[in-house]
Design an enzyme around this catalytic site. Structure first.
Site, short mmCIF file in Angstrom:
data_model
loop_
_atom_site.label_atom_id
_atom_site.label_comp_id
_atom_site.label_asym_id
_atom_site.label_seq_id
_atom_site.Cartn_x
_atom_site.Cartn_y
_atom_site.Cartn_z
N ASP A 39 44.69 37.95 41.86
CA ASP A 39 45.52 37.72 40.67
C ASP A 39 46.72 36.82 40.91
O ASP A 39 47.42 36.47 39.96
CB ASP A 39 46.01 39.08 40.14
CG ASP A 39 44.85 39.91 39.62
OD1 ASP A 39 44.70 41.06 40.05
OD2 ASP A 39 44.07 39.36 38.81
N HIS B 43 46.64 45.14 48.05
CA HIS B 43 45.32 45.54 47.57
C HIS B 43 44.92 46.85 48.26
O HIS B 43 45.26 47.07 49.42
CB HIS B 43 44.29 44.46 47.93
CG HIS B 43 43.03 44.56 47.12
ND1 HIS B 43 42.00 45.41 47.46
CD2 HIS B 43 42.66 43.96 45.98
CE1 HIS B 43 41.04 45.29 46.57
NE2 HIS B 43 41.40 44.41 45.65
#
Ligand code: SDX
Length: 426
Positions: free
Chosen positions: A361, A304
């Site tokens: 996700d 991320h």
């Protein structure tokens, strides 16, 4: 407020340092080009704050995510998606009366104009639902001229409510169209999320009973995806909105950006990756591929831009997998592959050094697949939930008295001026 000095071109320049309520200070460089004749250079905006916002705060090192100050773990555990929508739009948690009134208002906008339902018939049955979503949401501005005057706060409010209310209907219709089943109209006696589940999985031929455990899990998944600071799709919505484009067009732009596999498309890519791995014994091979600079393969659902610690949403997501699997008696080995992949990756020096953790996700696809959604619907569900964040960020930008059109500059490395050469001279 402090200040920062810059020495450039043999001169010294002073800039103000601004502080927020929490998080990194910012160096106010709005006058830098005028004073130095130079631009800053920050492709990907890794060190750039593009706006001031009071909606969502992320501390990537500590794995903290707050919506209007409330930790995501507490909201996921104790709140509802409708309540989080109210919080993001209005800044405070609603009273029971405010929540009831807000939920009723949203339920009054769940239907689509009947002409808009014709748009679906123009798509191939195998069209990716995200392509349908881009088209249908963009087309909303053709139907709601009574709420596209962005200078009118009432218009902004109505279009915000319309977008939040209609996304489940649009998403469910895209799914129904793809499987050749009739559209199911909203039933406003159900909750926002229960209504969505019925429009998606119900059929006109028989009553649909909402499973409360699945309804709660879905509502929590919506909460986890509601907003996330200035991510790529939110920045897209803000940039589109800065030109004065109508809110429906801005949200359609956000949907298009979210579709990318590096962003919201990662949930679909992550489940496809887990299915391709198939069994735990094949995990080491894929981890080695993810570490190989010459191999474009990445562990989807990992890493991320901001979180260099565990994404707090992934924690809640993993707990929700267990609830849904237990409720539906699911024995899909894909969850075991996900659990073991996470464990191996988090103990691998490459992932430890680069601070790569599961993100929102990584597990969402496992849950959505267990509930019955095809992978092509995963990013559609992300867009459905993120619409409230996009809309809240758009409203915040439009209401900012300092708002102006976003127009970045560049470092030009192309040819310098040269004269045109007629064709017969080339
Ligand atoms: C979302 O911004 C948001 O808030 C987004 C989001 C939201 O709610 O809106 O949180 C939702 O988009 C989550 C992210 C979903 N995307 C994925 O899971 C795709 C896989 N992840 C990566 O592509 C990547 O981690 C990004 C795009 C998420 C972040 O990329 P960055 O910040 O630009 O980091 P990077 O690509 O520079 O990676 C740093 C290093 C690189 O190695 P070096 O060049 O330094 O040697 O880590 C490596 C990368 O190669 N790396 C990975 C990896 N992610 C980064 N290596 C293997 N597998 C991965 N998943």
């Amino acid at each position: 407020m402090g200040n920062a000095k810059l020495s450039a071109g043999g001169k010294d320049f002073d800039y103000s340092v601004l502080s927020g309520s929490v998080g990194p200070d910012v160096i106010d460089i709005r006058k830098l080009y005028g004073q130095t004749g130079m631009f800053t250079f920050d492709p990907g905006f890794t060190s750039t704050a593009a706006c001031e916002s009071a909606l969502t705060y992320i501390d990537g090192d500590e794995g903290i995510l707050l919506h209007r100050g409330y930790p995501i773990g507490q909201l996921a555990e104790q709140s509802s998606f409708m309540e989080v929508c109210y919080l993001l739009l209005n800044g405070e948690l609603p009273s029971p009366g405010e929540l009831k009134s807000f939920s009723t208002t949203i339920s009054r906008h769940t239907m689509l104009h009947e002409q808009l339902m014709q748009f679906y018939r123009g798509f191939r049955r195998d069209a990716h639902p995200m392509s349908i979503m881009c088209g249908v949401v963009g087309a909303l501005s053709a139907f709601y001229h009574d709420s596209t005057d962005i200078s009118d706060p009432t218009h902004r409010k109505i279009s915000s409510h319309r977008l939040i209310a209609k996304m489940p209907t649009i998403a469910a219709a895209a799914y129904k169209y793809s499987i050749g089943q009739p559209f199911v109209y909203p039933d406003n006696s159900l909750s926002y999320t229960g209504n969505f589940l019925r429009m998606t999985f119900g059929v006109p031929a028989e009553p649909y009973i909402v499973n409360p455990v699945i309804e709660r899990a879905m509502d929590r998944i919506f909460i986890l995806h509601a907003d996330h600071e200035q991510n790529a799709s939110t920045s897209t919505v803000r940039l589109a909105g800065s030109s004065g484009a109508n809110p429906f067009a801005c949200i359609a732009a956000g949907i298009a950006c979210l579709w990318g596999p590096a962003h919201g498309g990662a949930n679909e890519a992550a489940l496809n990756m887990l299915r391709e791995i198939g069994t735990p014994d094949r995990i080491p091979h894929y981890i080695e591929r993810a570490k190989d600079k010459n191999d474009p393969f990445r562990l989807m659902g990992f890493g991320h831009r901001v979180y260099k610690n565990y994404d707090p949403r992934a924690t809640v997501m993993q707990q929700t997998v267990r609830e849904v699997f237990n409720e539906l008696k699911v024995t899909d080995p894909v969850f075991e592959v996900a659990i073991q992949l996470e464990e191996m990756a988090l103990n691998d020096p490459y992932f430890i050094e680069k601070k790569l953790f599961p993100n929102v996700d990584f597990y969402s696809g496992v849950i959505l697949s267990a509930i019955g959604f095809p992978t092509t619907m995963f990013t559609v569900l992300f867009a459905l939930a993120r619409t409230v964040g996009w809309v809240a960020q758009w409203n915040e930008m439009i209401s900012d008295p300092n708002q102006k059109i976003g127009r970045p500059r560049q470092l030009y490395t192309g040819p310098t001026e040269r004269d045109y050469l007629p064709l017969d001279k080339r």
